[in-house]
Write a protein that holds these residues in place. Structure first.
Motif, PDB file in Angstrom:
ATOM      1  N   VAL A   1       0.859  -1.186   0.000  1.00 59.59           N
ATOM      2  CA  VAL A   1       0.000   0.000   0.000  1.00 59.59           C
ATOM      3  C   VAL A   1       0.892   1.233   0.000  1.00 59.59           C
ATOM      4  O   VAL A   1       1.688   1.436   0.925  1.00 59.59           O
ATOM      5  N   LEU A   2       0.765   2.053  -1.011  1.00 58.89           N
ATOM      6  CA  LEU A   2       1.559   3.275  -1.104  1.00 58.89           C
ATOM      7  C   LEU A   2       0.914   4.360  -0.257  1.00 58.89           C
ATOM      8  O   LEU A   2      -0.276   4.646  -0.399  1.00 58.89           O
ATOM      9  N   THR A   3       1.699   4.933   0.666  1.00 60.24           N
ATOM     10  CA  THR A   3       1.168   5.893   1.640  1.00 60.24           C
ATOM     11  C   THR A   3       1.878   7.243   1.538  1.00 60.24           C
ATOM     12  O   THR A   3       2.943   7.361   0.946  1.00 60.24           O
ATOM     13  N   MET A   4       1.255   8.260   2.150  1.00 60.47           N
ATOM     14  CA  MET A   4       1.823   9.607   2.253  1.00 60.47           C
ATOM     15  C   MET A   4       2.161  10.194   0.882  1.00 60.47           C
ATOM     16  O   MET A   4       3.173  10.855   0.699  1.00 60.47           O
ATOM     17  N   TYR A   5       1.267   9.939  -0.068  1.00 53.23           N
ATOM     18  CA  TYR A   5       1.491  10.391  -1.434  1.00 53.23           C
ATOM     19  C   TYR A   5       1.194  11.881  -1.593  1.00 53.23           C
ATOM     20  O   TYR A   5       0.186  12.382  -1.105  1.00 53.23           O
ATOM     21  N   MET A   6       2.103  12.567  -2.261  1.00 57.33           N
ATOM     22  CA  MET A   6       1.876  13.950  -2.678  1.00 57.33           C
ATOM     23  C   MET A   6       2.110  14.014  -4.180  1.00 57.33           C
ATOM     24  O   MET A   6       2.971  13.307  -4.705  1.00 57.33           O
ATOM     25  N   LYS A   7       1.354  14.861  -4.837  1.00 59.51           N
ATOM     26  CA  LYS A   7       1.453  14.912  -6.294  1.00 59.51           C
ATOM     27  C   LYS A   7       2.691  15.691  -6.703  1.00 59.51           C
ATOM     28  O   LYS A   7       2.663  16.903  -6.871  1.00 59.51           O
ATOM     29  N   ASN A   8       3.816  14.981  -6.795  1.00 61.63           N
ATOM     30  CA  ASN A   8       5.040  15.600  -7.309  1.00 61.63           C
ATOM     31  C   ASN A   8       5.842  14.526  -8.047  1.00 61.63           C
ATOM     32  O   ASN A   8       5.503  13.345  -8.026  1.00 61.63           O
ATOM     33  N   ARG A   9       6.905  14.943  -8.703  1.00 67.91           N
ATOM     34  CA  ARG A   9       7.648  14.028  -9.570  1.00 67.91           C
ATOM     35  C   ARG A   9       8.276  12.876  -8.788  1.00 67.91           C
ATOM     36  O   ARG A   9       8.215  11.722  -9.214  1.00 67.91           O
ATOM     37  N   LEU A  10       8.865  13.190  -7.637  1.00 67.17           N
ATOM     38  CA  LEU A  10       9.524  12.153  -6.838  1.00 67.17           C
ATOM     39  C   LEU A  10       8.523  11.088  -6.396  1.00 67.17           C
ATOM     40  O   LEU A  10       8.749   9.886  -6.559  1.00 67.17           O
ATOM     41  N   ASN A  11       7.394  11.511  -5.835  1.00 64.89           N
ATOM     42  CA  ASN A  11       6.381  10.550  -5.375  1.00 64.89           C
ATOM     43  C   ASN A  11       5.849   9.714  -6.532  1.00 64.89           C
ATOM     44  O   ASN A  11       5.640   8.508  -6.394  1.00 64.89           O
ATOM     45  N   ASN A  12       5.638  10.352  -7.682  1.00 68.67           N
ATOM     46  CA  ASN A  12       5.162   9.616  -8.856  1.00 68.67           C
ATOM     47  C   ASN A  12       6.175   8.567  -9.310  1.00 68.67           C
ATOM     48  O   ASN A  12       5.801   7.464  -9.720  1.00 68.67           O
ATOM     49  N   GLN A  13       7.461   8.897  -9.221  1.00 68.40           N
ATOM     50  CA  GLN A  13       8.509   7.940  -9.595  1.00 68.40           C
ATOM     51  C   GLN A  13       8.489   6.719  -8.677  1.00 68.40           C
ATOM     52  O   GLN A  13       8.630   5.586  -9.131  1.00 68.40           O
ATOM     53  N   VAL A  14       8.323   6.975  -7.371  1.00 60.00           N
ATOM     54  CA  VAL A  14       8.275   5.869  -6.409  1.00 60.00           C
ATOM     55  C   VAL A  14       7.056   4.986  -6.685  1.00 60.00           C
ATOM     56  O   VAL A  14       7.162   3.748  -6.702  1.00 60.00           O
ATOM     57  N   VAL A  15       5.905   5.598  -6.926  1.00 54.49           N
ATOM     58  CA  VAL A  15       4.690   4.838  -7.245  1.00 54.49           C
ATOM     59  C   VAL A  15       4.921   3.960  -8.470  1.00 54.49           C
ATOM     60  O   VAL A  15       4.616   2.767  -8.473  1.00 54.49           O
ATOM     61  N   ASN A  16       5.493   4.557  -9.508  1.00 55.58           N
ATOM     62  CA  ASN A  16       5.741   3.805 -10.749  1.00 55.58           C
ATOM     63  C   ASN A  16       6.727   2.664 -10.527  1.00 55.58           C
ATOM     64  O   ASN A  16       6.552   1.563 -11.067  1.00 55.58           O
ATOM     65  N   GLU A  17       7.748   2.924  -9.722  1.00 56.35           N
ATOM     66  CA  GLU A  17       8.752   1.897  -9.461  1.00 56.35           C
ATOM     67  C   GLU A  17       8.151   0.697  -8.709  1.00 56.35           C
ATOM     68  O   GLU A  17       8.419  -0.458  -9.034  1.00 56.35           O
ATOM     69  N   VAL A  18       7.336   1.001  -7.706  1.00 57.69           N
ATOM     70  CA  VAL A  18       6.684  -0.076  -6.944  1.00 57.69           C
ATOM     71  C   VAL A  18       5.747  -0.867  -7.850  1.00 57.69           C
ATOM     72  O   VAL A  18       5.733  -2.110  -7.827  1.00 57.69           O
ATOM     73  N   ARG A  19       4.990  -0.176  -8.682  1.00 60.72           N
ATOM     74  CA  ARG A  19       4.069  -0.870  -9.588  1.00 60.72           C
ATOM     75  C   ARG A  19       4.812  -1.734 -10.601  1.00 60.72           C
ATOM     76  O   ARG A  19       4.399  -2.856 -10.903  1.00 60.72           O
ATOM     77  N   GLN A  20       5.912  -1.208 -11.128  1.00 56.37           N
ATOM     78  CA  GLN A  20       6.697  -1.975 -12.102  1.00 56.37           C
ATOM     79  C   GLN A  20       7.322  -3.204 -11.458  1.00 56.37           C
ATOM     80  O   GLN A  20       7.325  -4.290 -12.025  1.00 56.37           O
ATOM     81  N   HIS A  21       7.832  -3.029 -10.244  1.00 53.50           N
ATOM     82  CA  HIS A  21       8.561  -4.110  -9.579  1.00 53.50           C
ATOM     83  C   HIS A  21       7.635  -5.186  -9.026  1.00 53.50           C
ATOM     84  O   HIS A  21       7.923  -6.373  -9.101  1.00 53.50           O
TER      85      HIS A  21
END
Length: 254
Positions: free
Chosen positions: A181-201
Motif C-alpha cells: 500500500v503506497l502511503t503519504m502520497y503527494m502529487k510531485n515528480r519524486l512521489n510519482n517515480q516511487v509509485v511507478n517503481e513499486v508498480r513496475q517491480h
C-alpha cells in the motif's frame, strides 16, 4: 475461518499504524467482523482507537497471565470492530519469547483461540524484525506492507521481504504477500517515480488505491477515532474506504 493479515515494515513512520487502524475500521464499517491486534509496544493503535494503553492485552496473553477473550475490547464507535490492546510492557516479549515452549508459535496460539469469531484479523507489528514480529508472521496468512512514497522507504523492503521468505520456508509455508500500500502520497515528480517503481517491480501486488498525505489523518488518532469517524469528508477517509473495498474485492473467498 478468518483471514489473518500482518501489517509490517521495519521502517518507522511509513503509515503502518494509520493503515492498520483505518483499514480495520473501514472493513468493519463495510460489514465484516474485525479484530485489530496491536502488537507494537508504542500502543499507537490502542490509543488511536481511544483506549487506555495501560490495560492488560497482548503481552499478558503472551506470558500466560490472561486469555485473549478476557482482554479484547469492543470499539464504542465502530460496531463490528474489536481490539486486542498493547502496552509498553510488550517491549519485553522479544527477550522472553525465545525461552517459551513452542516459542515461534506463541502468538499463533493466541490468534487461533479467537480466530473463529472474526472475518478478518489485522495485526499491527512493531517497526522491527525482531522475535515478536517473526512470531506474528508465523501466525499470519499474509503480510500487508505499507510503503511511503519516498526513495528511502524502498531501501529497507528487501530486508523485510527476506524475513518473510525465511519465515515462509522455515515456519509458515502458507504465508503470502497480501500486497503493498503506497502511503503519504503527494502529487510531485519524486512521489510519482516511487509509485511507478513499486508498480513496475511488484505488479498486481501493489494496491491501486494510494493513500494521500492528509493533515486530518494525522489529527484523528489524538481524538481516538479512525479518520472516517473523525472527518468523513477528508481525503484520507475516502482513500481508506477505497482501500478496504479493494482489499475485500481481492479476498472474495473470505
Amino acid at each position: 475461518m478468518s483471514k489473518v493479515v500482518a501489517l509490517a515494515n521495519q521502517k518507522g513512520g511509513v503509515g503502518k499504524t494509520t493503515t492498520a487502524i483505518n483499514l480495520a475500521a473501514s472493513v468493519a464499517l463495510l460489514g465484516k467482523k474485525v479484530l485489530l491486534v496491536d502488537a507494537d509496544p508504542q500502543a499507537n493503535a490502542t490509543s488511536g482507537l481511544g483506549f487506555d494503553i495501560n490495560l492488560d492485552g497482548i503481552y499478558e496473553c503472551i506470558t500466560g497471565q490472561a486469555q485473549p477473550a478476557d482482554v479484547i475490547l469492543r470499539s464504542n464507535d465502530v460496531k463490528k470492530l474489536d481490539l486486542l490492546p498493547s502496552s509498553i510492557d510488550l517491549v519485553a516479549a522479544d527477550t522472553e519469547l525465545p525461552a517459551m515452549e513452542n516459542a515461534h508459535r506463541v502468538v499463533k496460539s493466541i490468534i487461533d483461540s479467537v480466530r473463529d469469531n472474526y472475518d478478518y484479523i489485522f495485526i499491527d507489528c512493531s517497526p522491527s524484525l525482531g522475535y515478536t514480529t517473526v512470531n506474528i508472521l508465523t501466525a499470519a496468512d499474509s503480510v500487508l506492507i505499507p510503503v511511503q512514497c519516498e526513495y528511502l522507504a524502498l531501501e529497507g523492503l528487501s530486508k523485510l521481504l527476506n524475513t518473510v521468505k525465511k519465515v515462509k520456508s522455515a515456519l509458515n509455508p502458507q504465508l503470502e504477500i497480501e500486497g503493498f500500500v503506497l502511503t503519504m502520497y503527494m502529487k510531485n515528480r519524486l512521489n510519482n517515480q516511487v509509485v511507478n517503481e513499486v508498480r513496475q517491480h511488484f505488479g498486481g501486488l501493489a494496491f491501486e488505491t494510494v493513500i494521500q498525505r492528509n493533515v486530518r489523518l494525522g489529527e484523528a488518532p489524538s481524538h481516538g477515532k479512525p479518520i472516517m469517524l473523525y472527518d468523513a469528508s477528508a481525503v484520507g477517509a475516502t482513500n481508506y474506504l477505497n482501500l478496504a473495498k479493494e482489499f475485500l474485492k481481492r479476498n472474495r473467498k473470505h
